[in-house]
Design an enzyme around this catalytic site. Sequence first.
Site, mmCIF file in Angstrom:
data_model
loop_
_atom_site.group_PDB
_atom_site.id
_atom_site.type_symbol
_atom_site.label_atom_id
_atom_site.label_comp_id
_atom_site.label_asym_id
_atom_site.label_seq_id
_atom_site.Cartn_x
_atom_site.Cartn_y
_atom_site.Cartn_z
ATOM 1 N N LYS A 37 0.789 -0.979 0.334
ATOM 2 C CA LYS A 37 -0.359 0.123 0.142
ATOM 3 C C LYS A 37 0.703 1.128 -0.340
ATOM 4 O O LYS A 37 -0.053 1.777 -0.999
ATOM 5 C CB LYS A 37 -0.593 0.313 1.437
ATOM 6 C CG LYS A 37 -1.915 -1.723 1.541
ATOM 7 C CD LYS A 37 -2.505 -1.197 2.814
ATOM 8 C CE LYS A 37 -3.020 -2.460 3.048
ATOM 9 N NZ LYS A 37 -3.585 -2.098 4.371
ATOM 10 N N GLU A 92 7.619 3.099 -5.447
ATOM 11 C CA GLU A 92 7.963 2.508 -4.290
ATOM 12 C C GLU A 92 8.128 3.483 -3.496
ATOM 13 O O GLU A 92 8.403 4.971 -3.683
ATOM 14 C CB GLU A 92 9.399 1.778 -3.933
ATOM 15 C CG GLU A 92 9.496 0.184 -4.229
ATOM 16 C CD GLU A 92 8.309 -0.916 -3.043
ATOM 17 O OE1 GLU A 92 7.575 0.095 -2.163
ATOM 18 O OE2 GLU A 92 9.346 -1.718 -2.571
ATOM 19 N N ASP A 93 7.698 3.153 -2.490
ATOM 20 C CA ASP A 93 7.607 4.275 -1.489
ATOM 21 C C ASP A 93 8.644 5.038 -0.629
ATOM 22 O O ASP A 93 9.653 5.737 -0.282
ATOM 23 C CB ASP A 93 5.877 3.617 0.306
ATOM 24 C CG ASP A 93 6.384 2.629 0.949
ATOM 25 O OD1 ASP A 93 7.793 1.622 -0.011
ATOM 26 O OD2 ASP A 93 6.269 2.449 1.675
ATOM 27 N N ASP A 96 14.705 -0.148 1.494
ATOM 28 C CA ASP A 96 15.562 -0.461 3.201
ATOM 29 C C ASP A 96 16.601 -1.283 3.085
ATOM 30 O O ASP A 96 17.467 -1.249 2.818
ATOM 31 C CB ASP A 96 14.257 -0.371 4.163
ATOM 32 C CG ASP A 96 14.535 -0.443 5.345
ATOM 33 O OD1 ASP A 96 16.296 -0.266 5.675
ATOM 34 O OD2 ASP A 96 14.064 -1.167 6.244
ATOM 35 N N PHE A 145 12.993 4.836 11.149
ATOM 36 C CA PHE A 145 11.410 4.228 10.918
ATOM 37 C C PHE A 145 11.079 5.381 10.688
ATOM 38 O O PHE A 145 10.643 6.406 11.458
ATOM 39 C CB PHE A 145 10.416 3.368 12.072
ATOM 40 C CG PHE A 145 9.576 3.015 11.849
ATOM 41 C CD1 PHE A 145 10.244 1.128 10.127
ATOM 42 C CD2 PHE A 145 8.432 2.916 11.916
ATOM 43 C CE1 PHE A 145 9.245 0.692 10.249
ATOM 44 C CE2 PHE A 145 7.202 2.459 10.720
ATOM 45 C CZ PHE A 145 7.831 1.330 9.873
ATOM 46 N N VAL A 146 10.194 6.057 9.302
ATOM 47 C CA VAL A 146 9.304 6.931 9.712
ATOM 48 C C VAL A 146 8.206 6.565 8.693
ATOM 49 O O VAL A 146 7.499 5.428 8.521
ATOM 50 C CB VAL A 146 9.873 7.653 8.387
ATOM 51 C CG1 VAL A 146 11.641 8.811 8.406
ATOM 52 C CG2 VAL A 146 10.043 7.196 6.895
ATOM 53 N N ASP A 152 3.063 3.629 6.982
ATOM 54 C CA ASP A 152 2.890 3.269 7.776
ATOM 55 C C ASP A 152 3.700 2.630 9.696
ATOM 56 O O ASP A 152 4.718 2.909 9.108
ATOM 57 C CB ASP A 152 1.389 2.349 7.858
ATOM 58 C CG ASP A 152 2.160 1.067 7.411
ATOM 59 O OD1 ASP A 152 2.730 0.203 6.727
ATOM 60 O OD2 ASP A 152 1.761 -0.325 7.885
ATOM 61 N N ARG A 158 -0.715 6.555 7.659
ATOM 62 C CA ARG A 158 -0.700 6.945 6.363
ATOM 63 C C ARG A 158 -1.276 8.395 5.423
ATOM 64 O O ARG A 158 -0.788 8.192 4.826
ATOM 65 C CB ARG A 158 -0.945 5.573 5.471
ATOM 66 C CG ARG A 158 -1.149 4.289 5.624
ATOM 67 C CD ARG A 158 -1.436 3.585 4.808
ATOM 68 N NE ARG A 158 -1.490 1.983 4.918
ATOM 69 C CZ ARG A 158 -0.411 1.180 4.577
ATOM 70 N NH1 ARG A 158 0.899 1.563 4.405
ATOM 71 N NH2 ARG A 158 -0.054 -0.087 5.386
HETATM 72 P P1 IMP Z 1 13.159 -3.537 2.306
HETATM 73 O O1 IMP Z 1 13.017 -4.715 1.772
HETATM 74 O O2 IMP Z 1 13.810 -4.206 3.533
HETATM 75 O O3 IMP Z 1 13.906 -2.449 1.692
HETATM 76 O O4 IMP Z 1 12.302 -2.965 3.146
HETATM 77 C C1 IMP Z 1 10.918 -2.645 2.581
HETATM 78 C C2 IMP Z 1 9.215 -2.232 3.025
HETATM 79 O O5 IMP Z 1 10.135 -2.284 4.089
HETATM 80 C C3 IMP Z 1 9.123 -0.633 2.079
HETATM 81 O O6 IMP Z 1 8.690 -0.999 1.191
HETATM 82 C C4 IMP Z 1 7.854 -0.198 3.347
HETATM 83 O O7 IMP Z 1 6.722 -1.532 3.138
HETATM 84 C C5 IMP Z 1 8.881 -1.488 4.615
HETATM 85 N N1 IMP Z 1 9.463 -0.342 4.734
HETATM 86 C C6 IMP Z 1 11.091 -0.104 5.341
HETATM 87 N N2 IMP Z 1 11.072 0.843 6.429
HETATM 88 C C7 IMP Z 1 9.951 1.133 6.533
HETATM 89 C C8 IMP Z 1 9.512 2.767 6.747
HETATM 90 O O8 IMP Z 1 10.938 3.492 7.742
HETATM 91 N N3 IMP Z 1 8.629 3.156 7.812
HETATM 92 C C9 IMP Z 1 7.723 2.037 7.217
HETATM 93 N N4 IMP Z 1 7.787 1.140 5.817
HETATM 94 C C10 IMP Z 1 9.390 0.521 5.614
HETATM 95 MG MG MG Z 2 7.029 -0.403 0.690
#
Ligand code: IMP
Ligand code: MG
Length: 168
Positions: A37, A92-93, A96, A145-146, A152, A158
């Site tokens: 989302k 993508e949002d 990480d 964490f944002v 969310d 959100r």
């Molecule tokens: P990754 O696989 O570690 O790159 O994580 C990516 C996913 O984790 C993102 O698409 C988000 O849904 C979630 N995520 C990672 N960091 C945050 C954050 O700081 N706030 C909210 N969601 C996050």
């Molecule tokens: Mg995401």
Amino acid sequence: MNILIKDDDIKKKVAQIGRLINAEYKDRNPVLIGVLKGAFMFLADLLREIDIPVEVDFLSIHSYNGTESSGVVRITHDLSLNIEDRDVILVEDIIDTGRTVKYILDNLHTRKPRSIVVCSLLNKEERRVVEVPLKYVGFTIPGLFVVGYGLDFDNRYRNLKYIGVLDD
Ligand code: IMP
Ligand code: MG
């Protein structure tokens, strides 16, 4: 809540990315794919800055997350468009560890698009575990964490117009 990125700064940055896409994808009719989302708000605003022919689709994923993403991701709602031979922009949002987007890219590549690039509003560069190529990045932020602007914590926050950091 501490504000990390003001809504005005988000607006300006989104407009900037939109202008880059307008220039680079002129005559290519790209497909913007939003990852739900988290990316819905960014995608909606970005789309309003795009003035070339463009199509939109969505992908919904479920990650088996503890506190850190494992990269074990399941697609819970798939694309409705066929992306074979299309120029795809994955929206993508936040990136990480990079595991989630890596999984999605690997999956989309099997569908033989002409090209795929990643456009992410936020980039937690210092947290990266898996190398992922990012073409468009709004803001590089610290490994905090944002929430807000689509992102969310436990499905809340959100709706915020800004990106914030929760007090613990
Ligand atoms: P990754 O696989 O570690 O790159 O994580 C990516 C996913 O984790 C993102 O698409 C988000 O849904 C979630 N995520 C990672 N960091 C945050 C954050 O700081 N706030 C909210 N969601 C996050
Ligand atoms: Mg995401």
